[in-house]
Structure formats: structure tokens, C-alpha cells
Motif scaffolding. Sequence first.
Motif, short mmCIF file in Angstrom:
data_model
loop_
_atom_site.label_atom_id
_atom_site.label_comp_id
_atom_site.label_asym_id
_atom_site.label_seq_id
_atom_site.Cartn_x
_atom_site.Cartn_y
_atom_site.Cartn_z
N ASP A 102 -5.10 0.92 -7.54
CA ASP A 102 -4.79 -0.44 -7.11
C ASP A 102 -5.91 -1.04 -6.28
OD1 ASP A 102 -1.94 -0.90 -8.06
OD2 ASP A 102 -1.78 1.05 -7.09
N ALA A 103 -6.71 -0.18 -5.64
CA ALA A 103 -7.83 -0.64 -4.83
C ALA A 103 -8.75 0.55 -4.58
CB ALA A 103 -7.35 -1.22 -3.51
N VAL A 104 -10.01 0.24 -4.25
CA VAL A 104 -10.99 1.27 -3.90
C VAL A 104 -11.68 0.82 -2.62
CG1 VAL A 104 -13.08 2.51 -4.62
CG2 VAL A 104 -11.36 1.84 -6.34
N PHE A 105 -11.76 1.73 -1.65
CA PHE A 105 -12.38 1.42 -0.36
C PHE A 105 -13.41 2.48 -0.03
CE2 PHE A 105 -8.03 -0.19 -0.24
CZ PHE A 105 -8.25 -1.52 0.08
N ASP A 106 -14.50 2.04 0.59
CA ASP A 106 -15.57 2.92 1.03
C ASP A 106 -15.29 3.32 2.48
OD1 ASP A 106 -18.08 3.94 2.07
OD2 ASP A 106 -19.02 3.07 0.30
N LYS A 107 -15.25 4.62 2.75
CA LYS A 107 -14.98 5.12 4.11
C LYS A 107 -16.03 4.66 5.11
CE LYS A 107 -12.87 9.51 2.76
NZ LYS A 107 -13.10 10.96 2.70
N SER A 108 -17.25 4.46 4.64
CA SER A 108 -18.33 4.15 5.58
C SER A 108 -18.37 2.70 6.02
CB SER A 108 -19.68 4.55 4.98
OG SER A 108 -19.93 3.81 3.80
N ASN A 109 -17.84 1.76 5.21
CA ASN A 109 -17.95 0.37 5.64
C ASN A 109 -16.77 -0.52 5.24
OD1 ASN A 109 -18.40 -0.02 2.92
ND2 ASN A 109 -20.57 -0.52 3.14
N GLU A 110 -15.67 0.06 4.74
CA GLU A 110 -14.52 -0.76 4.35
C GLU A 110 -13.21 -0.25 4.95
OE1 GLU A 110 -16.03 -2.45 0.04
OE2 GLU A 110 -14.83 -0.61 0.03
N LEU A 111 -13.30 0.44 6.08
CA LEU A 111 -12.07 0.95 6.71
C LEU A 111 -11.18 -0.19 7.19
CD1 LEU A 111 -13.19 4.11 8.68
CD2 LEU A 111 -11.72 3.99 6.66
N ASP A 112 -11.75 -1.26 7.72
CA ASP A 112 -10.93 -2.39 8.17
C ASP A 112 -10.14 -2.97 7.00
OD1 ASP A 112 -11.80 -2.13 10.78
OD2 ASP A 112 -13.30 -3.74 10.62
N GLU A 113 -10.79 -3.09 5.84
CA GLU A 113 -10.11 -3.61 4.66
C GLU A 113 -9.01 -2.64 4.19
OE1 GLU A 113 -13.37 -3.45 5.12
OE2 GLU A 113 -14.29 -5.37 4.59
N PHE A 114 -9.30 -1.33 4.26
CA PHE A 114 -8.32 -0.33 3.89
C PHE A 114 -7.09 -0.42 4.79
CE2 PHE A 114 -6.66 3.93 4.97
CZ PHE A 114 -5.99 4.20 3.79
N PHE A 115 -7.30 -0.48 6.10
CA PHE A 115 -6.17 -0.54 7.03
C PHE A 115 -5.40 -1.85 6.85
CE2 PHE A 115 -8.80 2.56 9.58
CZ PHE A 115 -8.01 3.65 9.22
N ALA A 116 -6.10 -2.95 6.58
CA ALA A 116 -5.42 -4.23 6.33
C ALA A 116 -4.56 -4.12 5.07
CB ALA A 116 -6.46 -5.35 6.18
N TYR A 117 -5.05 -3.44 4.05
CA TYR A 117 -4.28 -3.22 2.82
C TYR A 117 -3.00 -2.46 3.14
CZ TYR A 117 -3.07 -1.60 -1.87
OH TYR A 117 -2.40 -1.35 -3.04
N CYS A 118 -3.11 -1.39 3.92
CA CYS A 118 -1.94 -0.57 4.27
C CYS A 118 -0.93 -1.38 5.08
CB CYS A 118 -2.37 0.67 5.05
SG CYS A 118 -3.34 1.83 4.06
#
Length: 129
Positions: A102-118
Amino acid sequence: MALITYLVEDNQTILENLIETLEEIASVTVVGHAATESEARRWLSLHDGQWQLAVVDMFLREGSGLGVLAGCRQREPYQKVVVLTNFATPDIRRRSMALGADAVFDKSNELDEFFAYCIAETSQVTPPA
């Protein structure tokens, strides 16, 4: 209601930090985790329909996140699978989405986007069947 979440991550430090952060910032309940593809596929299969979010690393102790994604292709519409990896190359993103991520996030520079998704997913929680 909490988002029932399963993590597929082979780095113990990252796993512990991920659990702590997810439970702190989002209404997430981590119900289990795996460090290998086979362990993850087995748990997800045995708990079919009982989880709402699976977070999958790409490179695992055994196997890969691509295999985990392939094993999740027949999930329910309310079940989301996201990739969280240090290797979110264009090819990995394309292959992950082709396998149903459903989505792909990079641990090094997309953690904010990942947490916003959650956080956004917790607002749309549908109870498991």
C-alpha cells in the motif's frame, strides 16, 4: 480502537524503537514480529483477517520482504501492508507496489511520512472479522 499491527524487521534495535514509537504516537497494538520471511508468512497466514497493518522490511535474516508481500496478496481490503526499508530504490518501490504494497517508506528519510501514514490508518480502523 487500536490498529492491530505486525512487524517484519530483523534488526532488534530498530524493532524495539519502532514498537515504542508506534505505540506512543499512534493508537497501535503490535501483536507480533518476525525476523525472517518464512516466520512472517506463517504468522500472517495463521492469523488471516486478524491484523490490520503489516510493516515489512525488505532485507531480512532469511528471505526478503518481497516474499512477505507476495504472501499477503489475498488479504482483506482493510488490511494494509507497507514497506519500511533502508533500500527504497525506484526498483524496490516498483516491485513492492506490484506485489500489493500500500506504501513504501525509506527508513533514512521518510520516517515522518511513515508515522503520519500510521496515524491516518488508526483513524480508519475497522474491527477484524
